[in-house]
Enzyme design. Structure first.
Site, PDB file in Angstrom:
ATOM      1  N   ILE A  16       0.829  -1.214   0.000  1.00 55.93           N
ATOM      2  CA  ILE A  16       0.000   0.000   0.000  1.00 55.93           C
ATOM      3  C   ILE A  16       0.860   1.258   0.000  1.00 55.93           C
ATOM      4  O   ILE A  16       0.340   2.369  -0.087  1.00 55.93           O
ATOM      5  CB  ILE A  16      -0.965   0.020   1.192  1.00 55.93           C
ATOM      6  CG1 ILE A  16      -0.211  -0.147   2.524  1.00 55.93           C
ATOM      7  CG2 ILE A  16      -2.021  -1.049   1.049  1.00 55.93           C
ATOM      8  CD1 ILE A  16      -1.109  -0.037   3.744  1.00 55.93           C
ATOM      9  N   GLY A  20      12.133   4.541  -1.395  1.00 53.46           N
ATOM     10  CA  GLY A  20      13.494   4.064  -1.561  1.00 53.46           C
ATOM     11  C   GLY A  20      14.015   3.299  -0.355  1.00 53.46           C
ATOM     12  O   GLY A  20      14.983   2.547  -0.467  1.00 53.46           O
ATOM     13  N   MET A  21      13.398   3.502   0.814  1.00 55.64           N
ATOM     14  CA  MET A  21      13.895   2.873   2.032  1.00 55.64           C
ATOM     15  C   MET A  21      13.109   1.626   2.423  1.00 55.64           C
ATOM     16  O   MET A  21      13.550   0.872   3.289  1.00 55.64           O
ATOM     17  CB  MET A  21      13.847   3.875   3.190  1.00 55.64           C
ATOM     18  CG  MET A  21      14.638   5.130   2.935  1.00 55.64           C
ATOM     19  SD  MET A  21      14.347   6.352   4.208  1.00 55.64           S
ATOM     20  CE  MET A  21      14.955   7.818   3.384  1.00 55.64           C
ATOM     21  N   VAL A  24       5.346  -0.496   2.666  1.00 54.68           N
ATOM     22  CA  VAL A  24       4.274  -0.697   3.640  1.00 54.68           C
ATOM     23  C   VAL A  24       3.288  -1.685   3.031  1.00 54.68           C
ATOM     24  O   VAL A  24       2.854  -1.521   1.888  1.00 54.68           O
ATOM     25  CB  VAL A  24       3.559   0.622   3.987  1.00 54.68           C
ATOM     26  CG1 VAL A  24       2.472   0.376   5.033  1.00 54.68           C
ATOM     27  CG2 VAL A  24       4.551   1.650   4.504  1.00 54.68           C
ATOM     28  N   ASP A 137       8.315  14.820  10.006  1.00 54.33           N
ATOM     29  CA  ASP A 137       7.921  14.586   8.609  1.00 54.33           C
ATOM     30  C   ASP A 137       6.407  14.675   8.466  1.00 54.33           C
ATOM     31  O   ASP A 137       5.787  13.841   7.816  1.00 54.33           O
ATOM     32  CB  ASP A 137       8.433  13.223   8.131  1.00 54.33           C
ATOM     33  CG  ASP A 137       8.456  13.112   6.602  1.00 54.33           C
ATOM     34  OD1 ASP A 137       8.475  14.169   5.937  1.00 54.33           O
ATOM     35  OD2 ASP A 137       8.455  11.987   6.079  1.00 54.33           O
TER      36      ASP A 137
END
Length: 510
Positions: A16, A20-21, A24, A137
């Site tokens: 979903i 780049g890291m 989910v 963030d």
């Protein structure tokens, strides 16, 4: 369908979210028969192959800190750990749409909705900042709008771990986050605090009301320049129907200097409250995902039907201490076992519960009590409970100063740790002042411990960046780099981090 089993329990279903890291996933918790969201992170991608162990340690700690926040507007963390070569975070699955999609579906976004969104976010930020945690963030993609109009904030712990000491965790030294929502002090690599999140809230509010972020550009550096040097456009120039108090609030949230922003999330909420619709203001709200609904019909069941009979009521959380609390010796042994197992929050509760009884038995100034209080303060810091650790550390510093003088090494060490608490609590000026007082004393120990005065100077440089004093920060960090090269050598991570910060600072100042 994926079918992979994470930690022998969570069966991955569909992706979903992806970056780049990591990814989910929706997943199925086999043990509790429920749907969850699982975030997978690759430490080697985040850290670029360097400091992977440090990232894992910080990830574990930040997940514990995040789990302390109990607020309905924050996604619940169920589990976290390590599976194969990936870190995983198991969270509550939240139905609805993210705020970015919600905005795209309702153009123009009604200004009462924007005020309601901001008010709900302030309630979450107030709880988060009290821990204290800074989200770092906050943006529309990290906010979910649920069918009943309530908001859920995502990615709290992960944002914290990825953005702490970012120049040590990336190759480029570019701060992790979304440039369009970054406060100037965060983008410059300075110390962040609660007002950093308020700046991001201002960006988000501006975007909801105007349809665009206040500062855009084709490159991250171009966006940063605009954040640092350009004033945002007043909203009423593009949306005349926006109330003047709301426009004024957005402009103050977007102040370059953190000290010129509202004092905290609670003050921001109070200003928004005057603009929110009163309970019962409408006969009916406009349907699902109306963010004013929690204010118009507070606590009303969703959908609009009577609550199911016999619903279970939440059980009050037990206190830290109880009549069956263990004895002092047993408590110390239990704390050691819990700390070895990484169960730090439980260890904090046991220490806090046993201290009053131990003080009554042995006396406030006994060696036993001092030992317990030292462990208590250290465990509070390890658990990220800086607000509770600060008075304990100050008390220990005062006691050692009374015994061996104010410039003895133990008193100085506790003052240094107390200054770190101030820094984490967002009290940049107070932390900077304390570091300036302490630095000359720690310089005396340079022969036996050269790392500590260097670390204090690094912290001072980052705090100066956070207050907007970039010239002084550049001076402090440049001098520090010269000394760090001599102590560590030019290829050590410490001077390499300084070079990246100074290079980034030089680009911005040109």
């Amino acid at each position: 369908m994926n079918g992979r089993l994470v930690a022998g329990r969570y069966e991955l279903a569909t992706v979903i979210g992806q970056g780049g890291m990591g990814q989910v996933w929706t997943a199925y918790d086999r043990r509790l028969d429920r749907r969850v969201a699982v975030k997978l992170l690759r430490p080697d991608r985040v850290a670029g192959g360097e400091n992977v162990d440090e990232l894992r340690r910080r990830f574990d700690r930040e997940c514990r800190v995040t789990a302390q926040v109990d607020h309905p507007g924050l996604v619940t963390v169920h589990d976290a750990g390590n599976d194969a070569d990936e870190l995983y975070l198991v969270m509550q699955y939240v139905e609805g749409a993210d705020l970015a999609d919600h905005l795209a579906e309702h153009d123009p976004y009604p200004w009462p909705w924007a005020a309601a969104v901001a008010a709900q976010l302030c309630a979450v930020l107030s709880a988060v900042h009290a821990v204290p945690i800074v989200h770092r963030d906050l943006k529309p993609r990290n906010v979910m709008v649920r069918p009943d109009g309530t908001l859920t904030v995502l990615d709290l712990g992960v944002a914290s771990v990825l953005d702490t000491d970012t120049t040590r965790l990336t190759h480029t030294g570019t701060p992790i986050g979304t440039p369009a929502y970054m406060a100037p002090e965060q983008a410059m690599g300075g110390a962040v605090g609660p007002r950093t999140d308020l700046y991001a809230l201002g960006v988000l509010l501006h975007e909801l009301l105007s349809g665009n972020v206040p500062f855009a550009g084709s490159t991250a550096l171009g966006v940063l320049h605009r954040h640092l040097y350009e004033a945002p456009m007043p909203l009423r120039q593009v949306r005349p129907e926006v109330p003047e108090p709301l426009e004024s609030l957005v402009l103050r949230l977007l102040a370059k200097d953190p000290q010129h922003r509202p004092a905290d999330a609670q003050q921001t909420y109070r200003e928004l409250a005057a603009l929110l619709p009163a309970p019962g203001a409408y006969q009916r709200v406009s349907g699902p995902m109306d963010p004013t609904r929690p204010f118009v019909r507070p606590h009303a069941p969703w959908p609009d039907r009577p609550a199911a009979p016999g619903a279970a009521q939440p059980t009050p959380a037990p206190g830290a201490a109880s009549s069956g609390a263990p004895g002092i010796a047993e408590a110390v042994d239990e704390v050691k076992r819990l700390l070895d197992a990484g169960r730090i929050t439980q260890a904090v509760d046991i220490l806090g519960g046993v201290l009053p009884a131990a003080a009554e038995k042995h006396g406030e100034h006994s060696p036993v009590i001092r030992m317990l209080r030292k462990q208590y303060a250290a465990t509070l810091m390890e658990d990220g409970q800086y607000r509770r650790a600060l008075p304990e550390l100050r008390r220990l510093a005062d006691e050692h100063a009374a015994e061996s003088g104010p410039v003895g090494r133990p008193a100085l060490q506790y003052r240094y740790e107390a200054a770190q608490c101030l820094e984490q609590l967002g009290e940049a000026a107070a932390a900077l002042a304390e570091y300036r007082v302490l630095l000359p004393y720690f310089e005396q120990y340079r022969a036996t411990d050269p790392a500590l005065p260097l670390d204090i100077r690094r912290r001072m440089g980052h705090l100066l960046l956070s207050t907007g004093d970039r010239a002084s920060a550049h001076d402090v960090l440049s001098r520090l780099l010269y000394d760090a090269d001599r102590v560590y050598g030019p290829h050590h991570p410490f001077p390499q981090e300084l070079r990246r910060t100074l290079s980034w600072l030089g680009q911005v100042q040109r």
